[in-house]
Design a protein around this motif. Sequence first.
Motif, PDB file in Angstrom:
ATOM      1  N   UNK A   7      72.866  14.887  76.308  1.00  0.00           N
ATOM      2  CA  UNK A   7      72.438  16.065  77.062  1.00  0.00           C
ATOM      3  C   UNK A   7      71.314  15.657  77.989  1.00  0.00           C
ATOM      4  N   UNK A   8      70.937  16.561  78.873  1.00  0.00           N
ATOM      5  CA  UNK A   8      69.846  16.294  79.809  1.00  0.00           C
ATOM      6  C   UNK A   8      68.589  17.046  79.392  1.00  0.00           C
ATOM      7  N   UNK A   9      67.472  16.386  79.528  1.00  0.00           N
ATOM      8  CA  UNK A   9      66.152  16.933  79.216  1.00  0.00           C
ATOM      9  C   UNK A   9      65.334  16.960  80.505  1.00  0.00           C
ATOM     10  N   UNK A  10      64.828  18.127  80.851  1.00  0.00           N
ATOM     11  CA  UNK A  10      64.015  18.298  82.057  1.00  0.00           C
ATOM     12  C   UNK A  10      62.562  18.519  81.640  1.00  0.00           C
ATOM     13  N   UNK A  11      61.726  17.461  81.601  1.00  0.00           N
ATOM     14  CA  UNK A  11      60.323  17.643  81.219  1.00  0.00           C
ATOM     15  C   UNK A  11      59.631  18.657  82.142  1.00  0.00           C
ATOM     16  N   UNK A  12      58.736  19.436  81.577  1.00  0.00           N
ATOM     17  CA  UNK A  12      58.133  20.551  82.324  1.00  0.00           C
ATOM     18  C   UNK A  12      57.251  20.115  83.491  1.00  0.00           C
ATOM     19  N   UNK A  41      68.097  10.864  85.614  1.00  0.00           N
ATOM     20  CA  UNK A  41      69.391  10.721  84.959  1.00  0.00           C
ATOM     21  C   UNK A  41      70.317  11.875  85.320  1.00  0.00           C
ATOM     22  N   UNK A  42      71.562  11.673  85.066  1.00  0.00           N
ATOM     23  CA  UNK A  42      72.565  12.716  85.218  1.00  0.00           C
ATOM     24  C   UNK A  42      73.676  12.410  84.233  1.00  0.00           C
ATOM     25  N   UNK A  43      74.501  13.388  83.984  1.00  0.00           N
ATOM     26  CA  UNK A  43      75.654  13.187  83.117  1.00  0.00           C
ATOM     27  C   UNK A  43      76.890  13.481  83.931  1.00  0.00           C
ATOM     28  N   UNK A  44      77.599  12.416  84.267  1.00  0.00           N
ATOM     29  CA  UNK A  44      78.851  12.578  84.999  1.00  0.00           C
ATOM     30  C   UNK A  44      79.973  12.751  83.995  1.00  0.00           C
ATOM     31  N   UNK A  45      80.956  13.531  84.362  1.00  0.00           N
ATOM     32  CA  UNK A  45      82.073  13.725  83.444  1.00  0.00           C
ATOM     33  C   UNK A  45      82.871  12.436  83.361  1.00  0.00           C
ATOM     34  N   UNK A 102      68.189  11.589  80.008  1.00  0.00           N
ATOM     35  CA  UNK A 102      69.239  11.734  79.022  1.00  0.00           C
ATOM     36  C   UNK A 102      68.684  11.543  77.617  1.00  0.00           C
ATOM     37  N   UNK A 103      69.222  12.306  76.680  1.00  0.00           N
ATOM     38  CA  UNK A 103      68.916  12.087  75.275  1.00  0.00           C
ATOM     39  C   UNK A 103      70.147  12.473  74.467  1.00  0.00           C
ATOM     40  N   UNK A 104      70.232  11.969  73.245  1.00  0.00           N
ATOM     41  CA  UNK A 104      71.386  12.307  72.419  1.00  0.00           C
ATOM     42  C   UNK A 104      71.061  13.521  71.583  1.00  0.00           C
ATOM     43  N   UNK A 105      71.792  14.591  71.822  1.00  0.00           N
ATOM     44  CA  UNK A 105      71.608  15.851  71.108  1.00  0.00           C
ATOM     45  C   UNK A 105      72.461  15.815  69.841  1.00  0.00           C
ATOM     46  N   UNK A 112      62.120  16.580  68.818  1.00  0.00           N
ATOM     47  CA  UNK A 112      61.983  15.203  68.322  1.00  0.00           C
ATOM     48  C   UNK A 112      62.824  14.257  69.170  1.00  0.00           C
ATOM     49  N   UNK A 113      64.062  14.649  69.412  1.00  0.00           N
ATOM     50  CA  UNK A 113      64.977  13.807  70.191  1.00  0.00           C
ATOM     51  C   UNK A 113      64.514  13.666  71.637  1.00  0.00           C
ATOM     52  N   UNK A 114      64.028  14.737  72.225  1.00  0.00           N
ATOM     53  CA  UNK A 114      63.534  14.688  73.601  1.00  0.00           C
ATOM     54  C   UNK A 114      62.267  13.844  73.698  1.00  0.00           C
ATOM     55  N   UNK A 115      61.367  14.011  72.740  1.00  0.00           N
ATOM     56  CA  UNK A 115      60.102  13.266  72.763  1.00  0.00           C
ATOM     57  C   UNK A 115      60.337  11.767  72.675  1.00  0.00           C
ATOM     58  N   UNK A 116      61.237  11.366  71.806  1.00  0.00           N
ATOM     59  CA  UNK A 116      61.501   9.933  71.626  1.00  0.00           C
ATOM     60  C   UNK A 116      62.247   9.355  72.822  1.00  0.00           C
ATOM     61  N   UNK A 117      63.101  10.172  73.473  1.00  0.00           N
ATOM     62  CA  UNK A 117      63.776   9.715  74.698  1.00  0.00           C
ATOM     63  C   UNK A 117      62.760   9.541  75.822  1.00  0.00           C
ATOM     64  N   UNK A 118      61.795  10.461  75.927  1.00  0.00           N
ATOM     65  CA  UNK A 118      60.755  10.369  76.958  1.00  0.00           C
ATOM     66  C   UNK A 118      59.873   9.151  76.720  1.00  0.00           C
ATOM     67  N   UNK A 119      59.515   8.904  75.477  1.00  0.00           N
ATOM     68  CA  UNK A 119      58.696   7.745  75.147  1.00  0.00           C
ATOM     69  C   UNK A 119      59.404   6.444  75.517  1.00  0.00           C
TER      70      UNK A 119
END
Length: 505
Positions: free
Chosen positions: A413-418, A143-147, A403-406, A445-452
Amino acid sequence: QIVTNYLISNGVDEKKIAYWFDRRKENMDGISDNDNKVEFMLFKQAAGTGWDCPRASVLVMYREINSAQFHTQTLGRILRIADPKDKDTFKHSALLRTGFLFTNYKRNEVNVPDASSTNKPFVFSAENINGKDIVIDNNMKSDFISRLDYGDLGNAIAFQRSMRDSFDNFFGFTTEIMSPEEKHNKLKQRGVEINTHLINKIIVDAEFEDFDNINSDINTEGRDADFEVSNNDVEKTFTLLCQQLLKEQTEGDTRITNIARSWSPFKSSLRVWLLNSLEYESNTCYKIFINDILKGSNSAFRKVITKSLKDYHPILNHFMSKRKEEIMEREAEVFKIKRYYYYTDDFVLCPTKLCVLKDFYIEKEYTGKINEMEFIQFLEQKVDTLEWWFKNGDYGKDYFALKYFNTTKDKESLFYPDWIIKLKDNKIGIFDTKGGQTASSQETIEKAEALNKYIKQLNKIGGCEHEFIGGIVIKENEQWYYNDNSSYSYRQGKLDDWKLLVDLF
């Protein structure tokens, strides 16, 4: 063209000149290759971002640049390793580590890269085990976030149509053909005076002898005279009012944050409606509008402008949503583990056996390093079942992002899993290690649910090349646990909903 002519006059073959502009791209194919014949590239802003040519070493910068970030980004392009395989020579050669800048800026006007971690030159490189970019799975897109939202009115044509409908409805204009007189009467019913004169009062024949008393004398000396505002000043006043009226909007569904991008289409839409409705020449229309606006809170046009912006808000949201879908469809890319990754001297080599990179570099110091090093030790012991592991980065298009909603920032926002791992049974794992209080934070919590959600979507795709697994990983009781539930929660010592990670191996 002047620069091209200059280069040619000095014996440069035109085939050795590349061009990178919005509407002109020539001789750019293979320009990053060390054996490419192109020696000069002309550009404006394009090379500041999204461009990589490590062999570039000289920058000629003769233009105004307003962004300090553009300075550092562009200068960073001439401080790359030309040949990653020859990193030791690069590290020990001052000449190879030097970039040359020629500019007509004064010394204190040029922002040279500082010594921060974001601007340091790369001194190490690591190649992956395949010697080429690795596509893990063609369905695994990063994913990416374009303006998308520039804080403006979005689609100018859609706004013009919406404003027309809002104004017509407010003043009671029908779809039937109406005479100018009928339209004027409708405007008058709403309190708009068809006053085609714009008067400016000035003081004349006033004489002031005592400067200290001018504040009191100004109310009594001389006389007032009315002067018709010139056409030029009428146009200027109308333009300034268009900007001011947008600035005055404070409600969430009427507020426009980017006035600079919005006032011109706003003015154009308003002008079109005034001309079609009043059927006078433009300056006369402006005078009627300005006279009404000068009534302040009693102005009919102030009310309808606020109403028209509210009416347009859902249309703007729909437009932004469609723009987002189009950009995502056009620009979303399959994630690849790059052939080469580059590192500054803030990183140190860490010996490994199962990393997908032949040389694994890790930052010398950062929060959470101990936890991640222990996780690497865990992975390194799985020789029989683990094909490779990849330590993901924290930012940039070279790394995998979701992507996940912060909710804290109230935006995507963007989440980069390790970690990304590949098991020998063809499973692909996407994991993120946590420790301490971070494991129970709202952000986690938000990142985990977006990854799932992302993993479930991948596994539903027909003909998917791999089975995907993953989740948040923690270490408790000297064992690693992971959570892949749709609804994530964590409390220390309460691991009923968590699974032993070792069972995946």
